[in-house]
Motif scaffolding. Structure first.
Motif, short mmCIF file in Angstrom:
data_model
loop_
_atom_site.label_atom_id
_atom_site.label_comp_id
_atom_site.label_asym_id
_atom_site.label_seq_id
_atom_site.Cartn_x
_atom_site.Cartn_y
_atom_site.Cartn_z
N ILE A 184 -1.45 2.70 -6.63
CA ILE A 184 -2.33 1.52 -6.61
C ILE A 184 -3.21 1.60 -5.36
O ILE A 184 -2.73 1.91 -4.27
N SER A 185 -4.51 1.32 -5.55
CA SER A 185 -5.43 1.50 -4.41
C SER A 185 -5.20 0.46 -3.32
O SER A 185 -4.70 -0.64 -3.57
N GLU A 186 -5.62 0.87 -2.12
CA GLU A 186 -5.48 -0.06 -0.98
C GLU A 186 -6.27 -1.33 -1.21
O GLU A 186 -5.85 -2.43 -0.84
N ASP A 187 -7.43 -1.17 -1.84
CA ASP A 187 -8.29 -2.32 -2.11
C ASP A 187 -7.58 -3.35 -3.01
O ASP A 187 -7.56 -4.55 -2.72
N ILE A 188 -6.95 -2.83 -4.08
CA ILE A 188 -6.24 -3.75 -4.99
C ILE A 188 -5.07 -4.41 -4.25
O ILE A 188 -4.89 -5.63 -4.31
N ILE A 189 -4.30 -3.61 -3.53
CA ILE A 189 -3.12 -4.17 -2.83
C ILE A 189 -3.57 -5.27 -1.86
O ILE A 189 -3.03 -6.38 -1.86
N SER A 190 -4.59 -4.97 -1.06
CA SER A 190 -4.96 -5.95 -0.02
C SER A 190 -5.56 -7.22 -0.62
O SER A 190 -5.26 -8.32 -0.17
N LYS A 191 -6.34 -7.07 -1.69
CA LYS A 191 -6.94 -8.27 -2.29
C LYS A 191 -5.89 -9.13 -2.99
O LYS A 191 -5.96 -10.36 -2.94
N VAL A 192 -4.94 -8.50 -3.63
CA VAL A 192 -3.87 -9.28 -4.28
C VAL A 192 -3.02 -9.96 -3.21
O VAL A 192 -2.71 -11.15 -3.30
N LYS A 193 -2.70 -9.21 -2.18
CA LYS A 193 -1.84 -9.75 -1.11
C LYS A 193 -2.46 -10.98 -0.45
O LYS A 193 -1.75 -11.96 -0.15
N GLN A 194 -3.77 -10.93 -0.24
CA GLN A 194 -4.46 -12.07 0.40
C GLN A 194 -4.26 -13.37 -0.35
O GLN A 194 -4.30 -14.45 0.22
N GLU A 195 -4.08 -13.27 -1.67
CA GLU A 195 -4.00 -14.48 -2.51
C GLU A 195 -2.57 -14.99 -2.70
O GLU A 195 -2.38 -16.09 -3.18
N LEU A 196 -1.62 -14.14 -2.37
CA LEU A 196 -0.23 -14.50 -2.71
C LEU A 196 0.50 -15.10 -1.52
O LEU A 196 0.25 -14.72 -0.38
N SER A 197 1.44 -15.99 -1.82
CA SER A 197 2.32 -16.41 -0.73
C SER A 197 3.75 -15.93 -1.00
O SER A 197 4.66 -16.27 -0.26
N ILE A 198 3.92 -15.16 -2.07
CA ILE A 198 5.24 -14.57 -2.36
C ILE A 198 5.18 -13.06 -2.08
O ILE A 198 4.09 -12.49 -2.02
N PRO A 199 6.35 -12.43 -1.92
CA PRO A 199 6.34 -11.00 -1.60
C PRO A 199 5.72 -10.13 -2.70
O PRO A 199 5.85 -10.43 -3.89
N LEU A 200 5.09 -9.06 -2.25
CA LEU A 200 4.39 -8.14 -3.16
C LEU A 200 5.10 -6.78 -3.17
O LEU A 200 5.26 -6.15 -2.12
N ILE A 201 5.47 -6.35 -4.37
CA ILE A 201 6.07 -5.02 -4.55
C ILE A 201 4.99 -4.09 -5.10
O ILE A 201 4.18 -4.50 -5.94
N VAL A 202 4.97 -2.86 -4.61
CA VAL A 202 4.02 -1.86 -5.09
C VAL A 202 4.78 -0.59 -5.44
O VAL A 202 5.64 -0.15 -4.66
N GLY A 203 4.49 0.00 -6.59
CA GLY A 203 5.16 1.24 -6.95
C GLY A 203 4.32 2.08 -7.89
O GLY A 203 3.32 1.62 -8.47
N GLY A 204 4.74 3.32 -8.02
CA GLY A 204 4.08 4.25 -8.93
C GLY A 204 3.22 5.26 -8.20
O GLY A 204 2.23 4.90 -7.58
N GLY A 205 3.65 6.52 -8.21
CA GLY A 205 2.82 7.61 -7.69
C GLY A 205 2.79 7.77 -6.18
O GLY A 205 1.99 8.55 -5.67
N ILE A 206 3.67 7.10 -5.46
CA ILE A 206 3.69 7.27 -4.00
C ILE A 206 4.59 8.46 -3.68
O ILE A 206 5.78 8.46 -4.01
N LYS A 207 3.98 9.47 -3.08
CA LYS A 207 4.70 10.74 -2.89
C LYS A 207 4.73 11.21 -1.45
O LYS A 207 5.37 12.21 -1.13
N THR A 208 3.97 10.56 -0.58
CA THR A 208 3.94 11.01 0.81
C THR A 208 4.16 9.83 1.75
O THR A 208 3.95 8.67 1.39
N LYS A 209 4.53 10.20 2.98
CA LYS A 209 4.74 9.17 4.00
C LYS A 209 3.43 8.44 4.30
O LYS A 209 3.41 7.23 4.55
N LYS A 210 2.33 9.21 4.22
CA LYS A 210 1.02 8.61 4.48
C LYS A 210 0.69 7.56 3.41
O LYS A 210 0.22 6.45 3.73
N GLN A 211 0.95 7.90 2.15
CA GLN A 211 0.68 6.93 1.08
C GLN A 211 1.57 5.70 1.23
O GLN A 211 1.14 4.58 0.96
N LEU A 212 2.79 5.94 1.66
CA LEU A 212 3.71 4.82 1.88
C LEU A 212 3.16 3.90 2.96
O LEU A 212 3.09 2.68 2.80
#
Ligand code: 1GP
Length: 247
Positions: A184-212
């Motif tokens: 999931i792109s950084e842009d999507i994660i950050s925009k969704v996170k800005q709107e939420l007051s509950i915890p956000l889980i992200v998964g799928g295709g993360i393979k490196t420490k940098k991506q994490l």
């Protein structure tokens, strides 16, 4: 005491990032569980998730029993189906596939699970599950016969996540799909996170420490990684508990 959700929420409030290692009962050999879980124990992982898209009946119960022999980390079910519910785990992501329009995965399977859950001691965590398009068909897409949300329709993704929160979900899970080419792109994660007051889980295709780290920096509170460990367990070496703290 059911404190799984309370602890995730507390971590979010304290900006302490969480990592779940996903174990798929269909892929994990029982005689390898001890070695694998010992690697999980000395990694940054804070949770073990167990689940898969297609899993033989009973396999989850047997696997969770074995995992629990070797770890004190919380084990949370991330079930692809009702057959994957076992009382041996600590908790359950009670998923509703909000990105899809298949009533089976919005409400029918949830109803079908009640007879099992009523008697269980699992901590049940209502979770809005949102599949985002990733360029190739994923197992979730195939099994649920639903379309993912287009990755360029960011407003729709944000509104879907927010609708989940309004509906009372306690977690939102943005899913690129197991083995996704692009997380999931950084842009999507950050925009969704800005709107939420509950915890956000992200998964799928993360393979490196940098991506994490990018997922965390963008606003993910909990990241789920499965395939990268299945493909190469030396990835655990990059994620040793003290390794990331110093970077
Ligand atoms: C899949 O989000 C999880 O449901 C983890 O994905 O297997 O690609 O790490 P990976």
């Amino acid at each position: 005491m059911k404190t799984l959700y309370k602890d995730i929420l507390q971590a979010m409030l304290e900006d302490e990032k969480l990592l779940a290692v996903l174990i798929d009962p269909d892929k994990m050999k029982l005689d390898h569980v001890e070695l694998f879980v010992k690697k999980v124990n000395i990694s940054l992982a804070t949770h073990i998730f167990v689940g898969g898209s297609t899993v033989e009946a009973n396999a989850t119960d047997v696997l969770v029993t074995k995992i629990k022999q070797f770890t004190t980390l919380p084990v949370i079910l991330f079930p692809g189906d009702v057959t994957q519910i076992t009382n041996k785990a600590d908790g359950l992501l009670f998923l509703s596939l909000l990105s899809g329009r298949n009533p089976e995965y919005l409400i029918d399977k949830q109803i079908a699970s009640v007879s099992k859950l009523r008697k269980s001691t699992l901590e049940i965590i209502p979770t809005g599950y949102i599949l985002i398009e990733n360029g190739k068909q994923t197992a979730v897409q195939r099994v649920t016969a639903t379309k993912p949300l287009p990755r360029n329709d960011i407003q729709k993704i944000i509104d879907t996540a927010k609708a989940g929160e309004y509906m009372g979900k306690q977690l939102i899970y943005l899913e690129a799909g197991s083995g996704a080419i692009q997380p999931i792109s950084e842009d999507i994660i950050s925009k969704v996170k800005q709107e939420l007051s509950i915890p956000l889980i992200v998964g799928g295709g993360i393979k490196t420490k940098k991506q994490l780290q990018l997922a965390y920096d963008s606003g993910a509170d909990l990241v789920v990684i499965g395939t990268a460990f299945e493909d190469d367990e030396s990835f655990f070496n990059d994620l040793k508990r003290n390794a990331i703290a110093t970077t």
